[in-house]
Design a protein around this motif. Structure first.
Motif, mmCIF file in Angstrom:
data_model
loop_
_atom_site.group_PDB
_atom_site.id
_atom_site.type_symbol
_atom_site.label_atom_id
_atom_site.label_comp_id
_atom_site.label_asym_id
_atom_site.label_seq_id
_atom_site.Cartn_x
_atom_site.Cartn_y
_atom_site.Cartn_z
ATOM 1 N N VAL A 1 161.103 22.819 -37.844
ATOM 2 C CA VAL A 1 160.788 21.433 -38.156
ATOM 3 C C VAL A 1 159.424 21.463 -38.834
ATOM 4 O O VAL A 1 158.448 21.975 -38.258
ATOM 5 C CB VAL A 1 160.734 20.546 -36.901
ATOM 6 N N GLU A 2 159.363 20.965 -40.046
ATOM 7 C CA GLU A 2 158.128 21.000 -40.821
ATOM 8 C C GLU A 2 157.551 19.584 -40.919
ATOM 9 O O GLU A 2 158.165 18.694 -41.511
ATOM 10 C CB GLU A 2 158.395 21.574 -42.215
ATOM 11 N N VAL A 3 156.394 19.389 -40.307
ATOM 12 C CA VAL A 3 155.726 18.087 -40.330
ATOM 13 C C VAL A 3 154.877 18.006 -41.589
ATOM 14 O O VAL A 3 154.017 18.864 -41.841
ATOM 15 C CB VAL A 3 154.859 17.894 -39.072
ATOM 16 N N GLN A 4 155.138 16.978 -42.379
ATOM 17 C CA GLN A 4 154.438 16.792 -43.647
ATOM 18 C C GLN A 4 153.504 15.588 -43.538
ATOM 19 O O GLN A 4 153.957 14.440 -43.554
ATOM 20 C CB GLN A 4 155.442 16.561 -44.779
ATOM 21 N N PRO A 5 152.205 15.808 -43.417
ATOM 22 C CA PRO A 5 151.275 14.688 -43.313
ATOM 23 C C PRO A 5 151.236 13.873 -44.610
ATOM 24 O O PRO A 5 151.175 14.439 -45.712
ATOM 25 C CB PRO A 5 149.917 15.363 -43.054
ATOM 26 N N PHE A 6 151.295 12.570 -44.475
ATOM 27 C CA PHE A 6 151.210 11.668 -45.628
ATOM 28 C C PHE A 6 149.894 11.895 -46.382
ATOM 29 O O PHE A 6 148.849 12.141 -45.778
ATOM 30 C CB PHE A 6 151.289 10.215 -45.150
ATOM 31 N N GLU B 1 153.178 19.060 -31.568
ATOM 32 C CA GLU B 1 153.327 19.377 -30.145
ATOM 33 C C GLU B 1 154.489 18.622 -29.521
ATOM 34 O O GLU B 1 155.175 19.144 -28.632
ATOM 35 C CB GLU B 1 152.026 19.069 -29.399
ATOM 36 N N GLN B 2 154.739 17.392 -29.994
ATOM 37 C CA GLN B 2 155.909 16.653 -29.496
ATOM 38 C C GLN B 2 157.199 17.387 -29.834
ATOM 39 O O GLN B 2 158.094 17.508 -28.992
ATOM 40 C CB GLN B 2 155.946 15.262 -30.127
ATOM 41 N N PHE B 3 157.297 17.868 -31.055
ATOM 42 C CA PHE B 3 158.494 18.616 -31.449
ATOM 43 C C PHE B 3 158.634 19.893 -30.630
ATOM 44 O O PHE B 3 159.725 20.226 -30.160
ATOM 45 C CB PHE B 3 158.450 18.948 -32.944
ATOM 46 N N ARG B 4 157.527 20.600 -30.438
ATOM 47 C CA ARG B 4 157.582 21.847 -29.672
ATOM 48 C C ARG B 4 157.961 21.592 -28.218
ATOM 49 O O ARG B 4 158.734 22.366 -27.626
ATOM 50 C CB ARG B 4 156.229 22.557 -29.762
ATOM 51 N N ALA B 5 157.431 20.517 -27.650
ATOM 52 C CA ALA B 5 157.732 20.206 -26.249
ATOM 53 C C ALA B 5 159.200 19.904 -26.038
ATOM 54 O O ALA B 5 159.752 20.135 -24.947
ATOM 55 C CB ALA B 5 156.879 19.012 -25.796
ATOM 56 N N GLY C 1 161.530 21.449 -27.615
ATOM 57 C CA GLY C 1 162.285 22.691 -27.812
ATOM 58 C C GLY C 1 162.491 23.082 -29.254
ATOM 59 O O GLY C 1 163.267 24.010 -29.539
ATOM 60 N N CYS C 2 161.802 22.412 -30.178
ATOM 61 C CA CYS C 2 161.927 22.736 -31.607
ATOM 62 C C CYS C 2 160.875 23.761 -32.019
ATOM 63 O O CYS C 2 159.759 23.771 -31.477
ATOM 64 C CB CYS C 2 161.727 21.483 -32.460
ATOM 65 N N ARG C 3 161.213 24.595 -32.971
ATOM 66 C CA ARG C 3 160.197 25.410 -33.646
ATOM 67 C C ARG C 3 159.573 24.521 -34.697
ATOM 68 O O ARG C 3 160.251 24.099 -35.645
ATOM 69 C CB ARG C 3 160.819 26.639 -34.291
ATOM 70 N N ALA C 4 158.294 24.214 -34.545
ATOM 71 C CA ALA C 4 157.655 23.231 -35.428
ATOM 72 C C ALA C 4 156.347 23.772 -35.976
ATOM 73 O O ALA C 4 155.648 24.568 -35.334
ATOM 74 C CB ALA C 4 157.410 21.929 -34.674
ATOM 75 N N ARG C 5 156.042 23.284 -37.177
ATOM 76 C CA ARG C 5 154.765 23.677 -37.792
ATOM 77 C C ARG C 5 154.307 22.589 -38.752
ATOM 78 O O ARG C 5 155.081 21.693 -39.083
ATOM 79 C CB ARG C 5 154.919 24.994 -38.548
#
Length: 238
Positions: free
Chosen positions: A190-195, A228-232, A234-238
């Protein structure tokens, strides 16, 4: 109809990528950084063969760098036959292929289309149907349906989430996406893209009202909270 090319991208899939931006999109995201790709004929009319000829000139170097071709937009599935021919040609060159899509037109992509796509970069902009409609002007259901289909066939995917302060940053909204994605074993990241505001000048140049003109870029602490929400969940997030 092609909008532009980008070479040496390290963000749009594995390795070093060539990114082809095609024109045409049915969504009208309030924070879009490429509003100049919305209309099909705003692009340049070219043949798939022309695109593949240009791609072939750098194919050896791209392969040596463990990269490939990514088609973005706009929305690649607006031009389904065109992008399929390009993906098929790239596969014949031995290149890894990726598509960046909202999934809104995912029902149009049959198994034959997906067979020439190695990786799907799927933008899930919200888990709340009302929020999704507010920020895109469209329904959420087709995107979720496409995500479930990708999971069912084991198609490698990366989920992308654009973090927009005041629009998509609600913890419940993030939690909804996280819980939806977490069980999907085909999702690599899961890739978080900051606005950001780097596309603001395009809205001004096109004389379109930009509702995010006063929206601040997503700060690092907010981005960290969302990852951290995504990781908590169970997602692999960055």
């Amino acid at each position: 109809y092609c909008h532009s090319y980008e070479t040496s991208s390290r963000y749009d899939g594995p390795g070093v990528r060539v990114v082809l931006f095609v024109s045409g999109c049915l969504l009208r995201c309030t924070y879009c950084h490429n509003p100049d790709t919305w209309h099909l004929k705003d692009g340049t009319y070219v043949s798939a063969q022309h695109v593949l000829y240009r791609l072939a000139r750098s194919a050896s170097a791209i392969k040596a760098l463990d990269g490939g071709l990514t088609i973005s937009g706009g929305e690649p599935m607006v031009q389904l036959a065109f992008t399929k021919r390009i993906f098929a040609g790239a596969k014949k060159m031995g290149l890894h292929t990726a598509i960046e899509t909202s999934g809104f037109l995912g029902d149009r992509a049959d198994d034959s289309y997906l067979s020439v796509v190695d990786l799907v970069l799927l933008d899930i902009k919200s888990s709340n149907p009302d929020t999704y409609r507010k920020v895109t002007g469209r329904d959420l259901a087709p995107t979720l349906r496409f995500a479930e289909r990708l999971a069912s066939i084991g198609k490698p995917a990366r989920v992308r989430f654009t973090l927009v302060p005041g629009q998509t940053d609600d913890p419940a909204n993030v939690e909804g996406i996280a819980k939806f994605v977490a069980p999907m074993k085909n999702v690599e990241w899961v890739e978080v893209q900051p606005f950001h505001q780097m596309g603001a000048f395009k809205w001004k140049a096109m004389n379109i009202e930009y509702k995010c003109a006063d929206t601040p870029p997503a700060p690092p602490e907010l981005t960290k909270r969302v990852i951290e929400q995504f990781r908590a969940a169970g997602c692999r997030a960055r």
